[in-house]
Design an enzyme around this catalytic site. Structure first.
Site, short mmCIF file in Angstrom:
data_model
loop_
_atom_site.label_atom_id
_atom_site.label_comp_id
_atom_site.label_asym_id
_atom_site.label_seq_id
_atom_site.Cartn_x
_atom_site.Cartn_y
_atom_site.Cartn_z
N HIS A 56 0.82 -1.21 0.00
CA HIS A 56 0.00 0.00 0.00
C HIS A 56 0.85 1.25 0.00
O HIS A 56 0.61 2.19 -0.76
CB HIS A 56 -0.94 0.01 1.22
CG HIS A 56 -1.91 1.15 1.21
ND1 HIS A 56 -1.58 2.41 1.69
CD2 HIS A 56 -3.18 1.24 0.77
CE1 HIS A 56 -2.62 3.22 1.54
NE2 HIS A 56 -3.60 2.54 0.99
N VAL B 117 -4.96 -8.77 2.40
CA VAL B 117 -6.15 -9.12 1.63
C VAL B 117 -5.96 -8.74 0.17
O VAL B 117 -5.20 -7.82 -0.15
CB VAL B 117 -7.42 -8.44 2.18
CG1 VAL B 117 -7.68 -8.86 3.61
CG2 VAL B 117 -7.31 -6.92 2.07
N HIS C 99 -7.36 -2.63 -3.83
CA HIS C 99 -6.04 -2.27 -4.36
C HIS C 99 -5.51 -3.36 -5.29
O HIS C 99 -4.95 -3.05 -6.35
CB HIS C 99 -5.06 -2.04 -3.21
CG HIS C 99 -5.33 -0.80 -2.42
ND1 HIS C 99 -5.38 0.45 -3.01
CD2 HIS C 99 -5.57 -0.61 -1.10
CE1 HIS C 99 -5.63 1.37 -2.08
NE2 HIS C 99 -5.76 0.75 -0.92
#
Length: 412
Positions: free
Chosen positions: A294, A356, A360
């Protein structure tokens, strides 16, 4: 019916004139054609007006739903949240397919309710009471992608429950936006941190262990610890376990056993999924593996650089670390593309460095939009192939073992 009758009458009058007045046939025909054209024009105008009215009504209905979605797309829960979730879903269900396609708001779009992310009934929100004295609260950021929630988050929770039969495993998400999304769309209610802790207090829990599924000691982990501090005096003991990558070192070269274990686990899984016998075999075939995290502005962002250092220490020369946010800077998509190109690899496999495989992974990494990583790698023209593996870290058994070890360390 009135429009059709008018047209028929005009046609009949024209036919009568043609039969009785042969000398004026051309003049009469022209008049008839002019009258018919006027009638058709009037019909066309009325139809267009009706269509415009229908479009306005459709847009109004779609905008109402968009506003209801935006109202629950928030990080704070309130006394009306449950009713707002129900209202938004009911309004969506009442739309036609054409109206659903028109839903657009600040955060709302047709995918909020319309995207198929799997079967939510396979999940377990783990919000049951009758907890007992020992609770193991597994805290995740969360995901609205049902399949990923089952494979990744529930996968970790199930593994922890099996390893700790004397403890009741319960769930909390830190993202209220996701909690609301799942509740509104699927009717599944997942506790936020305050709800989960209040549930523990109400159930008379004495010993509380909290296992974050977060990747690192970042902003989410900090918020978790702050929330727990408010409840510490409600239990006999409260312990918070390490996130997946363990402690954050001082600089990019500092690694630890957790990072080593994660690097080995995720690389092995990616290589196997790509159909290679080993990482060396993939390297000989000109294949590079890129793990997309991220990214964060938090000081813990150095963890991504440390993961790249760890790959280098392990001799994984064809493994690269990137981030959606491009923080640290050398993890930005364009920087990673240049690094893979410079290293001479012609085939690329993208895989999320996230617990997970949610929005994204599906959109930022593997989506068809021009700004997705798949599209950017392809558009660079440097690679013969760009493939995506859409799978979260949570479903990898070796990663689940790391979480189990972290939990065992604080329980013991």
């Amino acid at each position: 019916m009135k429009k059709m009758t008018t047209f028929v009458c005009v046609a009949a009058i024209t036919a009568s004139l043609l039969a009785g007045c042969g000398g004026k046939q051309t003049e009469t025909t022209a008049a008839a054609e002019s009258t018919a054209a006027s009638t058709e024009a009037a019909v066309s105008t009325e139809t267009a007006a009706e269509s415009a009215e229908g479009t306005d009504a459709d847009k109004e209905a779609a905008d109402k739903v968009a506003a209801l979605i935006d109202a629950i797309y928030v990080q704070e829960r309130n006394d009306s949240t449950d009713e707002q979730c129900k209202e938004a879903k009911a309004a969506w269900d009442a739309l036609t397919d054409a109206q659903k396609a028109m839903v657009e708001g600040e955060n709302a779009d047709p995918d909020y309710f319309g995207r198929d992310t799997g079967d939510a009934s396979k999940d377990d929100p783990r919000n049951q009471d009758d907890i007992g004295e020992n609770e193991l609260l597994v805290v995740s950021f969360g995901t609205s992608f049902n399949d990923s929630r089952v494979k990744d988050i529930k996968g970790i929770e199930d593994a922890l429950q099996e390893a700790n039969p004397d403890w009741s495993v319960r769930r909390a998400f830190t993202a209220q936006i996701i909690i609301n999304h799942v509740e509104a769309r699927d009717g599944e209610c997942i506790d936020n941190m305050d709800q989960a802790l209040e549930r523990a207090v109400a159930n008379g829990v004495k010993n509380l262990v909290i296992q974050p599924t977060h990747l690192m000691h970042g902003a989410e982990y900090d918020e978790l610890t702050e929330a727990v501090q408010k409840y510490e005096d409600k239990f006999e003991s409260v312990k918070i376990s390490e996130p997946l990558l363990g402690e954050v070192g001082d600089d990019a070269t500092v690694v630890n056993d957790d990072k080593k274990a994660v690097a080995e686990a995720i690389t092995s899984e990616a290589v196997k999924t790509a159909g290679y016998d080993s990482l060396d075999a993939a390297k000989e075939d000109g294949t590079a593996f890129v793990f997309m995290g991220h990214g964060t502005s938090h000081t813990a962002k150095i963890s991504y650089s440390q993961m790249q250092s760890q790959m280098k220490d392990l001799g994984y020369e064809n493994v690269f670390i990137g981030t959606v946010e491009g923080e640290p800077e050398d993890t930005a998509c364009e920087a990673v593309i240049e690094a893979v190109k410079t290293a001479g690899y012609k085939k690329v496999v993208l895989r999320p460095l996230m617990v997970v495989a949610g929005d994204h992974a599906n959109n930022d990494m593997a989506g068809d939009d021009d700004d997705s990583w798949k599209s950017q790698f392809t558009a660079s023209g440097n690679f013969d192939s760009v493939d995506c593996q859409i799978a979260g870290l949570g479903e990898i058994p070796a990663v689940q073992e790391i979480y189990k070890a972290h939990t065992a360390a604080v329980i013991e």
